[in-house]
Scaffold this motif. Structure first.
Motif, PDB file in Angstrom:
ATOM      1  N   GLN A  10      15.204  61.570  35.992  1.00 61.11           N
ATOM      2  CA  GLN A  10      15.227  60.503  34.993  1.00 61.11           C
ATOM      3  C   GLN A  10      14.641  59.188  35.512  1.00 61.11           C
ATOM      4  OE1 GLN A  10      19.281  60.189  33.638  1.00 61.11           O
ATOM      5  NE2 GLN A  10      19.383  62.299  32.910  1.00 61.11           N
ATOM      6  N   PHE A  61      11.510  58.857  36.583  1.00 59.18           N
ATOM      7  CA  PHE A  61      10.085  58.766  36.308  1.00 59.18           C
ATOM      8  C   PHE A  61       9.770  57.840  35.134  1.00 59.18           C
ATOM      9  CE2 PHE A  61      10.600  63.033  38.252  1.00 59.18           C
ATOM     10  CZ  PHE A  61       9.849  62.802  39.397  1.00 59.18           C
ATOM     11  N   GLN A  62      10.669  57.741  34.177  1.00 62.23           N
ATOM     12  CA  GLN A  62      10.419  56.874  33.030  1.00 62.23           C
ATOM     13  C   GLN A  62      10.473  55.395  33.402  1.00 62.23           C
ATOM     14  OE1 GLN A  62      13.586  57.208  30.110  1.00 62.23           O
ATOM     15  NE2 GLN A  62      15.051  57.837  31.691  1.00 62.23           N
ATOM     16  N   TYR A  63      11.025  55.078  34.569  1.00 63.30           N
ATOM     17  CA  TYR A  63      11.086  53.696  35.018  1.00 63.30           C
ATOM     18  C   TYR A  63       9.947  53.353  35.986  1.00 63.30           C
ATOM     19  CZ  TYR A  63      15.818  53.931  33.138  1.00 63.30           C
ATOM     20  OH  TYR A  63      16.896  54.100  32.315  1.00 63.30           O
ATOM     21  N   SER A 103       6.038  52.894  36.780  1.00 62.56           N
ATOM     22  CA  SER A 103       4.835  52.577  35.999  1.00 62.56           C
ATOM     23  C   SER A 103       3.777  53.666  36.115  1.00 62.56           C
ATOM     24  CB  SER A 103       4.255  51.234  36.462  1.00 62.56           C
ATOM     25  OG  SER A 103       3.947  51.263  37.851  1.00 62.56           O
ATOM     26  N   GLU A 125       5.528  56.780  33.914  1.00 61.25           N
ATOM     27  CA  GLU A 125       6.227  56.598  32.654  1.00 61.25           C
ATOM     28  C   GLU A 125       5.466  57.201  31.475  1.00 61.25           C
ATOM     29  OE1 GLU A 125       6.718  52.479  31.958  1.00 61.25           O
ATOM     30  OE2 GLU A 125       4.600  51.978  32.104  1.00 61.25           O
ATOM     31  N   LYS A 179       3.708  60.019  31.629  1.00 56.84           N
ATOM     32  CA  LYS A 179       3.866  61.468  31.694  1.00 56.84           C
ATOM     33  C   LYS A 179       5.303  61.911  31.456  1.00 56.84           C
ATOM     34  CE  LYS A 179       0.021  62.050  34.921  1.00 56.84           C
ATOM     35  NZ  LYS A 179      -0.394  62.587  36.239  1.00 56.84           N
ATOM     36  N   ALA A 180       6.241  61.003  31.560  1.00 54.90           N
ATOM     37  CA  ALA A 180       7.646  61.368  31.364  1.00 54.90           C
ATOM     38  C   ALA A 180       7.864  61.875  29.939  1.00 54.90           C
ATOM     39  CB  ALA A 180       8.552  60.175  31.647  1.00 54.90           C
ATOM     40  N   GLY A 181       8.512  63.008  29.808  1.00 54.10           N
ATOM     41  CA  GLY A 181       8.764  63.601  28.500  1.00 54.10           C
ATOM     42  C   GLY A 181       7.715  64.585  28.052  1.00 54.10           C
ATOM     43  N   THR A 182       6.589  64.665  28.750  1.00 59.03           N
ATOM     44  CA  THR A 182       5.547  65.629  28.401  1.00 59.03           C
ATOM     45  C   THR A 182       5.871  66.984  29.023  1.00 59.03           C
ATOM     46  OG1 THR A 182       4.204  64.962  30.307  1.00 59.03           O
ATOM     47  CG2 THR A 182       3.831  63.811  28.229  1.00 59.03           C
ATOM     48  N   GLU A 221       9.116  66.640  34.292  1.00 62.07           N
ATOM     49  CA  GLU A 221      10.167  66.367  35.266  1.00 62.07           C
ATOM     50  C   GLU A 221      10.485  67.599  36.104  1.00 62.07           C
ATOM     51  OE1 GLU A 221      10.388  63.432  32.013  1.00 62.07           O
ATOM     52  OE2 GLU A 221      10.192  65.606  32.133  1.00 62.07           O
TER      53      GLU A 221
END
Length: 297
Positions: A44, A46-48, A50, A53, A55-58, A70
């Motif tokens: 979690q 990776f979304q923080y 830069s 962020e 690619k996070a959620g892909t 992730e």
């Protein structure tokens, strides 16, 4: 059986077994590291960041399966760290030869096997008798004797237990409660120097300080400044009101500049007065028609 061929065969078998040990340790360590990284919520973070962020959620399509970014990132991190740990753990494994391991497992071959191996090309009665005695004993030695079954069993158990635990943790989204992603974000911001909550960290320029002790403005019309150039005293002071040097833009008088308007005239085509001057003979009509056509265009 030739002693040298026997030792070479055991060395090759020992290398295969050592590769099995390393593979089991690598896989088991990688699974445990992935489990720990997921449990503390590293996926979690990776979304923080830069750089990650976006690619996070892909997800990626790998072998017909949609795998989240992730998951791929944690797998790569766990594998990389596992390779380093496995390399360090087995760094000294290759130093011990199969010859000495066989002597440890078979005390009756202690020092006899290495002596026969080193003197296999020597021809005398004592060496020949030693080679015959060792050859008979090594026929009873199997390559599987070099396999440490305890390492293999322990490695397989670690892989099975850690894999089952990982499946349970991922399916139920088990996370630690002592360290949340928000805490990780705060740590990242602190490391990046983005803590702007304390206004005392900023430097405030005070205009009154410049007004009270203005040391950056020189008085060019004050006391006389004298320098000596080749024995002659030169006064460098600019007299006040002389109009030379710098002046305040606000105090400068505006000068009106009057411009004279040009006389208006009608825009038209004016033929040249020297149209017929020094024209080539015989080409007057051609040149005249050329300029008339250009004037019409």
């Amino acid at each position: 059986m030739d002693v040298r061929d026997f030792v070479k065969k055991q060395e090759a078998a020992l290398k295969r077994y050592r590769r099995i040990y390393k593979l089991l340790d690598l896989v088991g360590t990688a699974i445990i590291l992935y489990l720990l990284l997921f449990y503390i919520g590293v996926d979690q973070i990776f979304q923080y960041l830069s750089n990650f962020e976006v690619k996070a959620g892909t997800s990626y399509d790998i072998l017909g399966m949609n795998i989240a970014f992730e998951t791929v990132a944690l797998t790569l991190i766990a594998s990389f760290v596992s390779i380093i740990i496995t390399f360090l753990r087995h760094l000294r494994d290759d130093r011990k030869r199969a010859l000495f391991l066989i002597e440890e497992k078979y005390p009756e071959l202690h020092e006899k096997l290495r002596t026969a191996y080193d003197n296999a090309t020597t021809e005398n009665l004592i060496v020949s008798d030693l080679l015959d005695s060792v050859s008979l004993k090594v026929k009873q030695v199997a390559s599987s004797a070099l396999l440490v079954k305890g390492k293999v069993i322990f490695g397989l158990i670690i892989i099975l237990v850690s894999s089952a635990t990982l499946v349970y943790v991922v399916d139920n989204d088990v996370r630690t409660t002592g360290f949340t992603p928000d805490d990780l974000a705060d740590v990242i911001n602190d490391l990046a120097g983005n803590d702007n909550e304390n206004p005392d960290d900023f430097v405030v320029l005070d205009d009154e300080e410049n007004e009270a002790g203005n040391t950056g403005t020189e008085n060019l019309t004050g006391e006389t400044a004298i320098i000596v150039v080749e024995g002659t005293e030169v006064d460098l002071t600019l007299p006040a009101g002389s109009g030379i040097g710098f002046s305040n833009q606000e105090d400068a008088e505006e000068e009106d500049t009057d411009f004279e308007r040009s006389s208006a005239y009608e825009i038209s085509i004016i033929s040249s007065q020297s149209y017929y001057e020094e024209l080539p003979e015989g080409y007057e009509s051609v040149i005249k028609s050329y300029f008339e056509e250009m004037a019409n265009n």
